[in-house]
Design an enzyme around this catalytic site. Structure first.
Site, PDB file in Angstrom:
ATOM      1  N   LYS A 158      -4.480 -12.250  -7.094  1.00 41.91           N
ATOM      2  CA  LYS A 158      -5.735 -12.702  -6.494  1.00 41.91           C
ATOM      3  C   LYS A 158      -6.901 -11.834  -6.943  1.00 41.91           C
ATOM      4  CE  LYS A 158      -6.015  -9.858  -2.410  1.00 41.91           C
ATOM      5  NZ  LYS A 158      -6.738  -9.683  -1.181  1.00 41.91           N
ATOM      6  N   LYS A 192       0.845  -1.206   0.000  1.00 42.63           N
ATOM      7  CA  LYS A 192       0.000   0.000   0.000  1.00 42.63           C
ATOM      8  C   LYS A 192       0.878   1.252   0.000  1.00 42.63           C
ATOM      9  CE  LYS A 192      -4.303  -1.372   0.051  1.00 42.63           C
ATOM     10  NZ  LYS A 192      -4.618  -2.546   0.822  1.00 42.63           N
ATOM     11  N   LYS A 241     -11.311  -6.482  -4.809  1.00 47.62           N
ATOM     12  CA  LYS A 241     -12.072  -5.295  -5.186  1.00 47.62           C
ATOM     13  C   LYS A 241     -11.159  -4.248  -5.787  1.00 47.62           C
ATOM     14  CE  LYS A 241     -13.845  -5.902  -1.058  1.00 47.62           C
ATOM     15  NZ  LYS A 241     -14.750  -6.385  -0.040  1.00 47.62           N
TER      16      LYS A 241
HETATM   17  P1  AMP Z   1     -11.294  -8.161   2.273  1.00 45.16           P
HETATM   18  O1  AMP Z   1     -12.184  -8.092   1.083  1.00 45.16           O
HETATM   19  O2  AMP Z   1      -9.872  -7.833   1.967  1.00 45.16           O
HETATM   20  O3  AMP Z   1     -11.843  -7.422   3.474  1.00 45.16           O
HETATM   21  O4  AMP Z   1     -11.224  -9.696   2.672  1.00 45.16           O
HETATM   22  C1  AMP Z   1     -12.259 -10.331   3.358  1.00 45.16           C
HETATM   23  C2  AMP Z   1     -12.031 -11.816   3.421  1.00 45.16           C
HETATM   24  O5  AMP Z   1     -12.073 -12.384   2.113  1.00 45.16           O
HETATM   25  C3  AMP Z   1     -10.687 -12.226   4.042  1.00 45.16           C
HETATM   26  O6  AMP Z   1     -10.896 -13.375   4.813  1.00 45.16           O
HETATM   27  C4  AMP Z   1      -9.840 -12.557   2.839  1.00 45.16           C
HETATM   28  O7  AMP Z   1      -8.845 -13.510   3.135  1.00 45.16           O
HETATM   29  C5  AMP Z   1     -10.873 -13.130   1.886  1.00 45.16           C
HETATM   30  N1  AMP Z   1     -10.457 -12.918   0.490  1.00 45.16           N
HETATM   31  C6  AMP Z   1     -10.448 -11.758  -0.200  1.00 45.16           C
HETATM   32  N2  AMP Z   1     -10.007 -11.952  -1.468  1.00 45.16           N
HETATM   33  C7  AMP Z   1      -9.718 -13.278  -1.577  1.00 45.16           C
HETATM   34  C8  AMP Z   1      -9.237 -14.112  -2.628  1.00 45.16           C
HETATM   35  N3  AMP Z   1      -8.985 -13.630  -3.838  1.00 45.16           N
HETATM   36  N4  AMP Z   1      -9.056 -15.433  -2.376  1.00 45.16           N
HETATM   37  C9  AMP Z   1      -9.337 -15.952  -1.153  1.00 45.16           C
HETATM   38  N5  AMP Z   1      -9.798 -15.224  -0.117  1.00 45.16           N
HETATM   39  C10 AMP Z   1     -10.001 -13.901  -0.310  1.00 45.16           C
END
Ligand code: AMP
Length: 328
Positions: A194, A111, A197
């Protein structure tokens, strides 16, 4: 009953990465554990969202949690900012978190590199807030995707450090939990990394079928293998990973054989993948549309969840205050 905690930031709709990395595990764990699933609106402040956007995004995630099948009768579903006790623990953890270790966290470094004009203290202390969220309920399991491994290590370190400093065996060291025993990483459609968003490569649970088809058909591929059984380049491997996640084993094996015999047609693979994703997301999307307008129900769910979470967090804070030496 053993305790499970996890959360998701309200920075947009939930995507397949969130579902297969986190939500799928929430659904399984809510059957057996005392679960706390929250919406991490404090964490989302690092990107300075507008007030109206926070309100709307929190509602969106809440509706999607419910549409996916998280059951408010089983799990406490709450909004992070409704449980102020977390902030007190965040402060205590920050007092024993060191600049060097926080600066070494990969996601922070990333970041700091990509948004050099907004390297704020919230970003730096993201892992201590995450630790506070989890250990405030004395959780033993945290269902998260593979991208959270380093934050989980930090979290355990902070729990252990608190115990060591005060000579107590108070906080458990929570383990990451994953469906198949192995942390999931759902790839994006852009050939690398990965699904996320902020990466702009995501398929959302709320996407309509045409949007999904368009996104999948645009996924990066190449001109195809020319030597049988050759290794798959990352972009192709990603498509196969998605197939493995949403399609049947037969479908996966069919396209894998076609690849290994150099007979693959990526257009066919993408069409099948798109239809399998549509089949998976359509029932969830319908439920989202049904629940999102029922603000009275959602407010009731969040209020009940917050009450349960506050009760659990307040108990911990009372004990932590005593351990630290605050009296009365
Ligand atoms: P976030 O959207 O970053 O707040 O992530 C929320 C949850 O979704 C966390 O547990 C992340 O590990 C999971 N997560 C987000 N993107 C991925 C992805 N591409 N693959 C697996 N888990 C994900």
């Amino acid at each position: 009953m053993e305790i499970v905690v996890s959360g998701i930031r309200p920075t947009g709709n939930l995507h397949l990465g969130n579902y297969f990395g986190a939500i799928r595990n929430f659904l399984r764990l809510q059957e057996e554990y005392n679960c706390f699933f929250f919406i991490a609106d404090w964490h989302s402040l690092t990107t300075h969202p507008k007030p109206g956007d926070i309100t709307a995004n929190v509602r969106k995630i809440l509706a999607e949690y419910l549409a996916c099948g998280i059951d408010p009768e089983k799990a406490a579903i709450y909004v992070q900012s409704d449980v102020k006790e977390v902030l007190e623990l965040y402060l205590y953890l920050n007092m024993n978190a060191y600049l060097g270790e926080l600066e070494r966290v990969t996601s922070f470094k990333e970041k700091a590199r990509t948004q050099p004009d907004n390297v704020n203290a919230g970003l730096l202390t993201y892992p201590t807030l995450m630790a506070a969220d989890v250990i405030v309920h004395k959780a033993v399991k945290v269902p998260v995707g593979k991208d959270q491994e380093q934050n989980m290590e930090m979290l355990r370190k902070f729990a252990r450090r608190f115990n060591t400093i005060y000579g107590v065996d108070y906080f458990p060291e929570p383990a990451s939990y994953s469906f198949a025993g192995e942390a999931t990483k759902v790839p994006g459609l852009d050939g690398s990394g990965k699904m996320g968003k902020s990466e702009g490569n995501a398929i959302y649970l709320a996407d309509d079928p045409d949007t999904i088809r368009k996104k999948v058909m645009k996924a990066v591929t190449d001109s195809g293998p020319t030597v049988p059984d050759s290794p798959k380049p990352e972009a192709i491997e990603n498509l196969f990973t998605l197939l493995k996640i949403v399609s049947s084993a037969d479908t996966y094996n069919y396209f894998n054989d076609r690849y290994n015999t150099c007979a693959i047609r990526y257009g066919d693979l993408k069409k099948q993948l798109a239809e399998d994703i549509v089949a998976f997301t359509s029932p969830i999307r319908e439920k989202i549309l049904g629940v999102v307008s029922d603000t009275v129900y959602m407010d009731r769910v969040a209020a009940t969840g917050a009450e349960r979470a506050r009760e659990s967090a307040a108990r911990t804070i009372r004990e932590v205050r005593e351990i630290i030496g605050f009296r009365g």
